[in-house]
Enzyme design. Sequence first.
Site, PDB file in Angstrom:
ATOM      1  N   ASN A  52     -13.840   4.930   3.351  1.00 17.50           N
ATOM      2  CA  ASN A  52     -13.283   5.394   2.243  1.00 17.50           C
ATOM      3  C   ASN A  52     -14.102   6.264   1.433  1.00 17.50           C
ATOM      4  OD1 ASN A  52     -11.936   1.979   2.053  1.00 17.50           O
ATOM      5  ND2 ASN A  52     -10.514   3.924   1.994  1.00 17.50           N
ATOM      6  N   GLY A 105      -4.988  11.387  11.493  1.00 17.23           N
ATOM      7  CA  GLY A 105      -4.122  10.201  10.588  1.00 17.23           C
ATOM      8  C   GLY A 105      -4.076  10.540   9.394  1.00 17.23           C
ATOM      9  N   ASP A 106      -4.578  11.428   8.627  1.00 15.55           N
ATOM     10  CA  ASP A 106      -4.668  11.610   7.292  1.00 15.55           C
ATOM     11  C   ASP A 106      -3.553  12.449   6.934  1.00 15.55           C
ATOM     12  OD1 ASP A 106      -7.116  10.289   6.351  1.00 15.55           O
ATOM     13  OD2 ASP A 106      -8.088  12.014   6.199  1.00 15.55           O
ATOM     14  N   THR A 131       0.391   3.490   1.736  1.00 15.22           N
ATOM     15  CA  THR A 131       0.243   4.036   3.286  1.00 15.22           C
ATOM     16  C   THR A 131       1.935   3.719   3.798  1.00 15.22           C
ATOM     17  OG1 THR A 131      -0.686   3.690   5.258  1.00 15.22           O
ATOM     18  CG2 THR A 131      -0.035   1.679   4.136  1.00 15.22           C
ATOM     19  N   SER A 190       1.024  -1.213   0.135  1.00 17.97           N
ATOM     20  CA  SER A 190       0.102  -0.008  -0.028  1.00 17.97           C
ATOM     21  C   SER A 190       0.943   1.133   0.045  1.00 17.97           C
ATOM     22  CB  SER A 190      -0.823   0.051   1.260  1.00 17.97           C
ATOM     23  OG  SER A 190      -1.597   1.308   1.345  1.00 17.97           O
ATOM     24  N   ARG A 201      -5.319  12.962  -3.218  1.00 17.71           N
ATOM     25  CA  ARG A 201      -4.722  11.314  -3.320  1.00 17.71           C
ATOM     26  C   ARG A 201      -4.880  11.273  -4.957  1.00 17.71           C
ATOM     27  NH1 ARG A 201      -4.671  12.278   1.153  1.00 17.71           N
ATOM     28  NH2 ARG A 201      -5.310  11.490   3.035  1.00 17.71           N
ATOM     29  N   LYS A 247       1.627  -3.668   6.869  1.00 22.68           N
ATOM     30  CA  LYS A 247       2.117  -3.619   5.445  1.00 22.68           C
ATOM     31  C   LYS A 247       3.672  -3.435   5.622  1.00 22.68           C
ATOM     32  CE  LYS A 247      -1.673  -4.428   3.334  1.00 22.68           C
ATOM     33  NZ  LYS A 247      -1.738  -5.803   2.790  1.00 22.68           N
ATOM     34  N   TYR A 275      -2.489  -0.866  10.997  1.00 19.30           N
ATOM     35  CA  TYR A 275      -2.566  -1.585   9.645  1.00 19.30           C
ATOM     36  C   TYR A 275      -1.454  -1.089   8.797  1.00 19.30           C
ATOM     37  CZ  TYR A 275      -3.768  -1.556   4.898  1.00 19.30           C
ATOM     38  OH  TYR A 275      -3.851  -1.936   3.456  1.00 19.30           O
ATOM     39  N   ARG A 329      -9.297  14.717   9.320  1.00 18.96           N
ATOM     40  CA  ARG A 329      -9.547  13.538   9.904  1.00 18.96           C
ATOM     41  C   ARG A 329      -8.280  13.063  10.405  1.00 18.96           C
ATOM     42  NH1 ARG A 329     -11.409   8.367   6.324  1.00 18.96           N
ATOM     43  NH2 ARG A 329      -9.406   8.695   5.186  1.00 18.96           N
TER      44      ARG A 329
HETATM   45  P1  NAD Z   1     -11.195  -6.723   1.015  1.00 17.25           P
HETATM   46  O1  NAD Z   1     -11.459  -6.747   2.254  1.00 17.25           O
HETATM   47  O2  NAD Z   1     -12.536  -6.392   0.090  1.00 17.25           O
HETATM   48  O3  NAD Z   1     -10.518  -8.097   0.690  1.00 17.25           O
HETATM   49  C1  NAD Z   1      -9.754  -8.976   1.677  1.00 17.25           C
HETATM   50  C2  NAD Z   1     -10.515 -10.225   1.261  1.00 17.25           C
HETATM   51  O4  NAD Z   1      -9.684 -11.119   2.390  1.00 17.25           O
HETATM   52  C3  NAD Z   1     -11.885 -10.199   2.096  1.00 17.25           C
HETATM   53  O5  NAD Z   1     -12.544 -11.203   1.044  1.00 17.25           O
HETATM   54  C4  NAD Z   1     -11.599 -11.126   3.358  1.00 17.25           C
HETATM   55  O6  NAD Z   1     -12.776 -11.812   3.649  1.00 17.25           O
HETATM   56  C5  NAD Z   1     -10.376 -11.980   3.086  1.00 17.25           C
HETATM   57  N1  NAD Z   1      -9.589 -12.290   4.264  1.00 17.25           N
HETATM   58  C6  NAD Z   1      -9.242 -11.162   5.208  1.00 17.25           C
HETATM   59  N2  NAD Z   1      -8.542 -11.892   6.174  1.00 17.25           N
HETATM   60  C7  NAD Z   1      -8.266 -13.386   5.677  1.00 17.25           C
HETATM   61  C8  NAD Z   1      -7.717 -14.608   6.252  1.00 17.25           C
HETATM   62  N3  NAD Z   1      -7.144 -14.366   7.491  1.00 17.25           N
HETATM   63  N4  NAD Z   1      -8.011 -15.680   5.654  1.00 17.25           N
HETATM   64  C9  NAD Z   1      -8.784 -15.752   4.444  1.00 17.25           C
HETATM   65  N5  NAD Z   1      -9.306 -14.514   3.994  1.00 17.25           N
HETATM   66  C10 NAD Z   1      -9.084 -13.447   4.539  1.00 17.25           C
HETATM   67  O7  NAD Z   1      -9.940  -5.690   0.668  1.00 17.25           O
HETATM   68  P2  NAD Z   1      -9.468  -5.200  -0.667  1.00 17.25           P
HETATM   69  O8  NAD Z   1      -9.811  -3.841  -0.631  1.00 17.25           O
HETATM   70  O9  NAD Z   1      -9.759  -6.081  -1.688  1.00 17.25           O
HETATM   71  O10 NAD Z   1      -7.818  -5.184  -0.404  1.00 17.25           O
HETATM   72  C11 NAD Z   1      -6.931  -6.644  -0.846  1.00 17.25           C
HETATM   73  C12 NAD Z   1      -5.542  -6.315  -0.252  1.00 17.25           C
HETATM   74  O11 NAD Z   1      -5.235  -5.008  -0.802  1.00 17.25           O
HETATM   75  C13 NAD Z   1      -5.400  -6.279   1.392  1.00 17.25           C
HETATM   76  O12 NAD Z   1      -4.250  -6.761   1.788  1.00 17.25           O
HETATM   77  C14 NAD Z   1      -5.413  -4.681   1.465  1.00 17.25           C
HETATM   78  O13 NAD Z   1      -4.528  -4.457   2.767  1.00 17.25           O
HETATM   79  C15 NAD Z   1      -4.678  -4.268   0.345  1.00 17.25           C
HETATM   80  N6  NAD Z   1      -4.852  -2.837   0.080  1.00 17.25           N
HETATM   81  C16 NAD Z   1      -6.096  -2.359  -0.298  1.00 17.25           C
HETATM   82  C17 NAD Z   1      -6.241  -0.933  -0.433  1.00 17.25           C
HETATM   83  C18 NAD Z   1      -7.960  -0.396  -0.628  1.00 17.25           C
HETATM   84  O14 NAD Z   1      -7.873   0.794  -0.472  1.00 17.25           O
HETATM   85  N7  NAD Z   1      -8.781  -1.177  -0.979  1.00 17.25           N
HETATM   86  C19 NAD Z   1      -5.177  -0.280  -0.549  1.00 17.25           C
HETATM   87  C20 NAD Z   1      -3.912  -0.762  -0.608  1.00 17.25           C
HETATM   88  C21 NAD Z   1      -3.717  -2.058   0.011  1.00 17.25           C
HETATM   89  C1  WQD Z   2      -9.497   9.590   0.728  1.00 13.87           C
HETATM   90  C2  WQD Z   2      -9.651  11.177   0.757  1.00 13.87           C
HETATM   91  C3  WQD Z   2     -10.051  11.802   3.444  1.00 13.87           C
HETATM   92  C4  WQD Z   2     -13.838   9.849   3.695  1.00 13.87           C
HETATM   93  C5  WQD Z   2      -7.024   4.651   2.709  1.00 13.87           C
HETATM   94  C6  WQD Z   2      -5.713   3.955   3.704  1.00 13.87           C
HETATM   95  C7  WQD Z   2      -4.703   3.432   2.747  1.00 13.87           C
HETATM   96  C8  WQD Z   2      -5.151   2.678   1.723  1.00 13.87           C
HETATM   97  C9  WQD Z   2      -6.167   3.277   0.720  1.00 13.87           C
HETATM   98  C10 WQD Z   2      -5.015   0.557   2.330  1.00 13.87           C
HETATM   99  C11 WQD Z   2      -8.943  11.464   2.150  1.00 13.87           C
HETATM  100  C12 WQD Z   2     -11.265  12.180   2.417  1.00 13.87           C
HETATM  101  C13 WQD Z   2     -12.911  10.267   3.106  1.00 13.87           C
HETATM  102  C14 WQD Z   2     -15.011  10.831   3.918  1.00 13.87           C
HETATM  103  C15 WQD Z   2     -13.503  12.601   3.130  1.00 13.87           C
HETATM  104  N1  WQD Z   2      -5.750   1.585   1.934  1.00 13.87           N
HETATM  105  N2  WQD Z   2     -12.518  11.617   2.903  1.00 13.87           N
HETATM  106  N3  WQD Z   2     -14.487  12.185   3.459  1.00 13.87           N
HETATM  107  O1  WQD Z   2      -7.394   7.762   3.526  1.00 13.87           O
HETATM  108  O2  WQD Z   2      -6.385   7.924   1.452  1.00 13.87           O
HETATM  109  O3  WQD Z   2      -6.437   5.653   2.312  1.00 13.87           O
HETATM  110  O4  WQD Z   2      -7.124   3.889   1.809  1.00 13.87           O
HETATM  111  O5  WQD Z   2      -3.973   0.160   2.229  1.00 13.87           O
HETATM  112  O6  WQD Z   2      -3.893   2.945   3.723  1.00 13.87           O
HETATM  113  O7  WQD Z   2      -5.306   4.900   4.731  1.00 13.87           O
HETATM  114  O8  WQD Z   2      -8.409   6.692   1.713  1.00 13.87           O
HETATM  115  O9  WQD Z   2     -10.986   6.798   0.798  1.00 13.87           O
HETATM  116  O10 WQD Z   2     -10.547   7.087   3.353  1.00 13.87           O
HETATM  117  O11 WQD Z   2      -9.819   9.014   1.945  1.00 13.87           O
HETATM  118  O12 WQD Z   2     -13.299  13.846   2.948  1.00 13.87           O
HETATM  119  O13 WQD Z   2     -15.958  10.537   4.054  1.00 13.87           O
HETATM  120  O14 WQD Z   2     -11.039  11.537   1.269  1.00 13.87           O
HETATM  121  O15 WQD Z   2      -9.699  12.597   4.429  1.00 13.87           O
HETATM  122  O16 WQD Z   2      -8.419  12.769   2.045  1.00 13.87           O
HETATM  123  P1  WQD Z   2      -7.241   7.122   2.297  1.00 13.87           P
HETATM  124  P2  WQD Z   2      -9.910   7.330   1.842  1.00 13.87           P
END
Ligand code: NAD
Ligand code: WQD
Length: 344
Positions: free
Chosen positions: A201, A299-300, A128, A126, A233, A155, A151, A297
């Site tokens: 999100n 932590g942002d 992040t 990520s 973003r 990563k 979280y 928010r």
């Molecule tokens: P998601 O929650 O939709 O998908 C994750 C899936 O993993 C879910 O179906 C959940 O049921 C399954 N899961 C969780 N823990 C498990 C375990 N112990 N065993 C088996 N299954 C398990 O999330 P996503 O948005 O599809 O994210 C997928 C990956 O990408 C994650 O590793 C997440 O951290 C990473 N990621 C997501 C984002 C984002 O914004 N969506 C951004 C950066 C990284």
């Molecule tokens: C996007 C922007 C908020 C909601 C997160 C995780 C990051 C990665 C992606 C997994 C920000 C603003 C949001 C709302 C708002 N995930 N916002 N009103 O925080 O960039 O990233 O998801 O790895 O690790 O931190 O994504 O979609 O929450 O926010 O104004 O109701 O929208 O402040 O600027 P973020 P987000």
Amino acid sequence: MSKILVTGGTGYIGSHTVVELQNNGYEVIIVDNLSNSSIDVLDGIASITGKKPAFEKIDCQNKQALAEVFAKYPGIEAIIHFAASKAVGESVEKPLLYYKNNLISVLNILELMGEQNTYNLVFSSSCTVYGQPDILPVTENAPVKPATSPYGNTKQIAEEIIRDTIHADNRLKCIALRYFNPVGAHPSAAIGELPNGVPNNLIPFVTQTAIGIRECLRVFGNDYNTPDGSAIRDYIWVVDLAKAHVIAVERLLGNKNKNGIEFFNLGTGKGLSVLEILNTFEQATGVKVNRKIVARREGDVEKVWADPTFANNELGWKAETSTEKMLATAWEWEKRLAKKNSMS
Ligand code: NAD
Ligand code: WQD
């Protein structure tokens, strides 16, 4: 037909990736504990690709159960490891749940790779890990900043665990993909994001507000050092993101990766503010989003967007989908969910 194990394959990014893998001739075995997804996603995948992937309801924390998957489906050539808990706020309240789930899963996967002779891993990392970068756009060489949530820390730690393991066993290879902000849904609206409860999100909150589930979108902060004061973003269409996984698998299977572990930024290279996203959503869909400005928010970060040059050049991959299109697919998906809910 190469067999690929996809953990977390019924989740948001996983399900879109399974579609792309199947469309490219791969045989997919999904492992998911359904903690944050629904079994119905398999029907959505089948409706797009014409094939239901193999599915095993297993928790990746259970190594024995995972080992049995390798026995049941011999010849798995690569693993794409999506399975993780991903809610930043929840991770602050329940750190141990996050450290256990996200790290024990990675440890099990890495141990099994050595034991089962499956040497190729694509790992979901990520943006992040960069925190608030000093230089924008951020490249893969930017320093990893101290994590601001458990979280985010999972990563960072997972990347280090993978790096050390690969260093010690040169049979193993990994491509770690650092996603920026994945948004939108498949154009068929057969699969998409399924937020659990009130979305954290931005985009699911926007679509839920637009459809009337939420009263008002809170814009977190308009006093950032950005042109319109709201945070910036790099929003990337989930289908573009999914396609990068297929290329990553091909690179690993073709022995084209240059190091045991490689890191790639997956973003568009374009930063957009919250207010720009809202305006583009309204233009793309013709639907107004009720909004109010509230405090930042906690932590942002203020602004972050990717330099995706390394992925563009090395993977031959580019995220080219317009913001309008990605937001339009998010809206189609929200409408589809509303229709489904009204019928059930
Ligand atoms: P998601 O929650 O939709 O998908 C994750 C899936 O993993 C879910 O179906 C959940 O049921 C399954 N899961 C969780 N823990 C498990 C375990 N112990 N065993 C088996 N299954 C398990 O999330 P996503 O948005 O599809 O994210 C997928 C990956 O990408 C994650 O590793 C997440 O951290 C990473 N990621 C997501 C984002 C984002 O914004 N969506 C951004 C950066 C990284
Ligand atoms: C996007 C922007 C908020 C909601 C997160 C995780 C990051 C990665 C992606 C997994 C920000 C603003 C949001 C709302 C708002 N995930 N916002 N009103 O925080 O960039 O990233 O998801 O790895 O690790 O931190 O994504 O979609 O929450 O926010 O104004 O109701 O929208 O402040 O600027 P973020 P987000």
